[in-house]
Structures are given as structure tokens and as C-alpha cells.
Design an enzyme around this catalytic site. Structure first.
Site, mmCIF file in Angstrom:
data_model
loop_
_atom_site.group_PDB
_atom_site.id
_atom_site.type_symbol
_atom_site.label_atom_id
_atom_site.label_comp_id
_atom_site.label_asym_id
_atom_site.label_seq_id
_atom_site.Cartn_x
_atom_site.Cartn_y
_atom_site.Cartn_z
ATOM 1 N N ARG A 40 -5.491 60.924 -11.987
ATOM 2 C CA ARG A 40 -5.110 59.610 -12.523
ATOM 3 C C ARG A 40 -5.920 59.245 -13.772
ATOM 4 O O ARG A 40 -5.412 58.594 -14.675
ATOM 5 C CB ARG A 40 -5.273 58.538 -11.448
ATOM 6 C CG ARG A 40 -4.151 58.531 -10.434
ATOM 7 C CD ARG A 40 -4.168 57.287 -9.579
ATOM 8 N NE ARG A 40 -2.952 57.154 -8.797
ATOM 9 C CZ ARG A 40 -2.703 56.152 -7.976
ATOM 10 N NH1 ARG A 40 -3.598 55.181 -7.835
ATOM 11 N NH2 ARG A 40 -1.568 56.091 -7.296
ATOM 12 N N LYS A 206 5.275 56.289 6.477
ATOM 13 C CA LYS A 206 5.477 54.888 6.110
ATOM 14 C C LYS A 206 6.957 54.535 6.296
ATOM 15 O O LYS A 206 7.729 54.467 5.349
ATOM 16 C CB LYS A 206 5.013 54.635 4.672
ATOM 17 C CG LYS A 206 3.504 54.778 4.505
ATOM 18 C CD LYS A 206 3.058 54.400 3.110
ATOM 19 C CE LYS A 206 1.547 54.470 2.967
ATOM 20 N NZ LYS A 206 1.083 54.113 1.606
ATOM 21 N N GLY A 360 2.470 59.465 -4.011
ATOM 22 C CA GLY A 360 1.902 59.589 -2.681
ATOM 23 C C GLY A 360 1.690 61.021 -2.231
ATOM 24 O O GLY A 360 1.462 61.922 -3.039
ATOM 25 N N GLY A 383 3.660 53.187 -4.075
ATOM 26 C CA GLY A 383 4.075 51.847 -3.681
ATOM 27 C C GLY A 383 4.976 51.184 -4.699
ATOM 28 O O GLY A 383 5.979 50.547 -4.350
#
Length: 406
Positions: A40, A206, A360, A383
Site C-alpha cells: 500500500r 464476510k 482483501g 470495504g
């Protein structure tokens, strides 16, 4: 679906002080603070480098983890890593908006880069409020007078309405950074002009996220077919009347997902064959992988989709013109149960269709397994991308579109 916000191209940043919000939240060794994966940081370095090269006085704001987590730590190590990636000094100050931070901002010279302390050390950062309310927080009111432009590059956190993400856009001329711009253009374009057939592969643990997406894309007609894997598949099997074993029912209960079995039953009844469930699954028996038909699932933890399911899913994926995938098919960290995830990624990467992976764990698996360069787009924000696919507004994007400044 379209976007209407400014980008870095619309700003004259030379000699100006620019606050750029990034998401460099990274895996950190809790023992010594060492960053274990700088993916990132490298991603956002593009925006930071461009601002620096164009003569901006760049102030970087970011977070690391959240209160209560073992990796909730300072950004000092992030500054060292970013400095190495940029190949130029990155100053770090262990302050967010106090005297030390404000003085460090004032001292910046053209082209220099300053990284502020973990913004989540500030208690108000974790509160959800409207952009106008966040604009009146101490953080925004203290720093705004020192800043000429605000750039939001933190797509991965764009689904959150927090001071550092929405407050500054109310007060300052604002724009999207390169990561934010690329993510939104790619996702908006794919959602606006869906090539058929469009297949969604939804898995992982999830379940609430996946079902939210599923309901949206089935009801609005943008998805032709849903392939379920992971815990999502277990819940749809249970909703279809399949006996999945007490241990798997207990796991669903432990995650607080029992109510979703009823939701799955209703969705399957309404959309029928547009939602596919596994025909076989893999369990661990005597230390070995064993594939069993769903009619004979033993009281053992389901750890992957089975080989027959993989064949069916791979065929449907290769026929697709648009593919959205989120969540691994099983416990991919274990080689014996990584087959489903790997073969699905292989099918996606070999398809002629345009593919998007929603960040993810599946994104991590794609990189780990060497599929990164063969996927159309791997999102940096699980998300945020899921929220977008589910038809929800992203607060940090909405405020960029709504707040205009001279």
C-alpha cells in the site's frame, strides 16, 4: 453511475501546501514495529512523488490499524519505508495537529514531504458524523488554515465518514489522488458498461458484505450469475436445506450469521439458478483433504469447495465477459485447501472477460499465487469496493463531488 470531481491535474500545486490523505495501513510486526508488506505504501507513493516533483509542500496524513489492535502503532517506520521508496527524505513528526505538527508544516519547503502521526491516535477520528460536522473537529479547524489543497487518495477508506476523510473537503479546494482516481474510473466504468454475461464470485467469511452485494446486483439486473464459495456457500447450502454438519452450523452461529440462512433461502427461491452453490466440498479427515458431495457432508469443518464444483465454476467463469470476485474459496493459507481459490483465480486470469477483484484476502491470494499481472483490476480497498458494488454511496467520494471551492 458516474463521477464528477477534480483530480491532481486540475490543481496548480507548485509552491503550495497540500494535505494528502492516504491509506498505508500495513501488516506490522507487533513486537518491533517492522512493516511486513509495503504494497500500500508503494501504491500511494505515486501520488506523493508526483506532488513532490511538481514542487508541492506535501503533508501526508494516514492511519495504522485501530485502537485495541496489536498493530495500532506510530507511523515512524512508515516514514522510513516511504522515504526508501520515494528515494528522498520523508520527515516524520509524532504529532497530528498540535504545535509540533503545525510548526513542521510551516517549515516545509517546496518539494519536501512530511508524514504526520497516526491520525487514529486522535479520538474523534473514529466517530461517524456528517462531513459538515467533521469539518468542525479540532483536527480540521487546526490544520486547514495551513493548507492550500486537500487531496484524498485513500480509496480503501472511502466508505468511512471520518474527519480526515471528509472534513477537509468541506473547508478546502479538494481533489482525488491517483489511486482514488484510478479505482473510481475503473469501477464506475465496469459498472456502467457491463459486458454480458456478468459473473460474480462471492466467498470468504464476510457473509454480510457478500449478501449485500448479491441482493443489489441481482435485483438491479447487473449480474447474470452468482457463484458462491467459502462461508457464503455454506450459508446458501444450509438455506437450500442441505445438512452441513453441526460443526459448520456452530461456526456460522459463532460469526453471528444465523439470520443470513433465512436471507439466503429467500434469495435462492427468488433468483433460482442465477445463484450457484457447490455440488461438493472439501474437508480434512485424518490430516488429509477429502472431497465429499454436499449430500454427504460429515460433521467436519468445510475448508474448500470440491473438485467437481471447481470444474463447474471454472467453466462459467471462462464464459464470462465481466467478472467480479471477492473472498477466497476456502482456507487458502493451507496448501491442501488452496485448490479452489487457486483454480478460480486461474480461470479468472485466463478468461477473455474483464475481471475485477475486490481487494482483501482474495487480492492477497492473487498476488501470492502469481496472478496479479493477469487480472484486469485488483482493488486496493476491500470495504470500499464492496460498498460500491452493493450500491452504497462512499462518503469520501460524495464529499469530493459535492463540495466545490473557488
Amino acid at each position: 453511475m458516474s463521477f464528477n470531481f477534480k483530480t491532481i491535474d486540475d490543481l496548480e500545486v507548485s509552491g503550495r501546501t497540500v494535505l494528502v490523505r492516504v491509506d498505508i495501513n500495513s501488516p506490522v510486526d507487533p513486537q518491533n514495529g517492522t512493516i511486513l508488506d509495503d504494497t500500500r505504501i508503494r501504491l500511494h507513493a505515486e501520488t506523493i512523488r508526483e506532488l513532490s516533483d511538481r514542487g508541492a509542500r506535501t503533508v501526508v496524513m494516514a492511519h495504522q490499524s485501530r485502537p485495541g489492535k496489536k498493530d495500532f502503532t506510530t507511523l515512524e517506520q512508515h516514514a522510513h519505508v516511504l522515504s526508501g521508496i520515494l528515494e528522498r527524505p520523508v520527515r516524520y513528526v509524532d504529532d497530528i495537529f498540535g504545535c509540533a505538527a503545525r510548526e513542521s508544516i510551516r517549515e516545509l519547503k517546496d518539494g519536501e514531504v512530511l508524514l504526520l502521526e497516526n491520525v487514529r491516535f486522535y479520538s474523534e477520528e473514529v466517530l461517524k458524523r456528517s462531513p459538515s460536522e467533521q469539518a468542525e473537529t479540532h483536527l480540521v479547524r487546526k490544520l486547514s488554515p495551513l493548507i492550500d489543497f486537500f487531496i484524498n487518495d485513500a480509496f480503501a477508506a472511502a466508505h468511512r465518514s471520518q474527519p480526515s476523510l471528509v472534513g477537509f473537503a468541506v473547508k478546502l479546494p479538494s481533489a482525488a489522488g491517483r489511486v482514488m482516481e484510478r479505482e473510481l474510473k475503473t469501477l464506475y466504468s465496469a459498472l456502467k458498461d457491463v459486458k454480458r454475461p456478468c459473473v460474480y464470485v462471492l466467498g470468504g467469511v464476510k457473509v454480510d458484505d457478500s449478501i449485500m452485494v448479491m441482493k443489489n446486483v441481482l435485483e438491479n439486473g447487473s449480474a447474470d450469475l452468482i457463484l458462491t464459495t467459502g462461508l457464503v456457500a455454506s450459508i446458501f447450502l444450509a438455506g437450500s436445506g442441505v445438512k452441513i454438519g453441526r460443526v459448520n452450523c456452530d461456526f456460522i452461529k459463532s460469526r453471528g450469521y444465523c439470520d443470513f440462512i433465512k436471507v439466503a433461502r429467500k434469495l435462492k427461491k427468488k433468483f433460482g439458478d442465477r445463484i450457484l452453490v457447490p455440488v461438493d466440498v472439501a474437508v480434512c479427515r485424518d490430516g488429509k483433504r477429502v472431497d465429499v458431495p454436499v449430500s454427504k457432508i460429515p460433521n467436519l469443518q468445510i475448508q474448500d469447495i470440491g473438485m467437481e464444483t471447481i470444474k463447474v465454476y471454472a467453466e462459467r467463469i471462462r464464459e464470462a465477459r465481466t467478472i467480479f470476485a471477492n473472498g477466497p474459496a476456502g482456507v487458502f493459507e493451507n496448501p491442501d485447501f488452496s485448490i479452489g481459490t487457486q483454480d478460480i483465480l486461474n480461470a479468472i486470469s485466463s478468461s477473455d472477460g474483464f475481471s475485477i477483484i475486490g481487494g482483501g484476502h482474495l487480492a492477497a491470494a492473487a498476488v501470492k499465487m502469481g496472478f496479479e499481472d493477469r487480472i484486469g483490476h485488483i482493488s486496493s480497498g476491500g470495504g470500499a469496493s464492496i460498498s460500491l458494488l452493493a450500491g452504497e454511496e462512499l462518503p469520501a467520494v460524495r464529499v469530493l463531488e459535492e463540495c466545490t471551492h473557488p
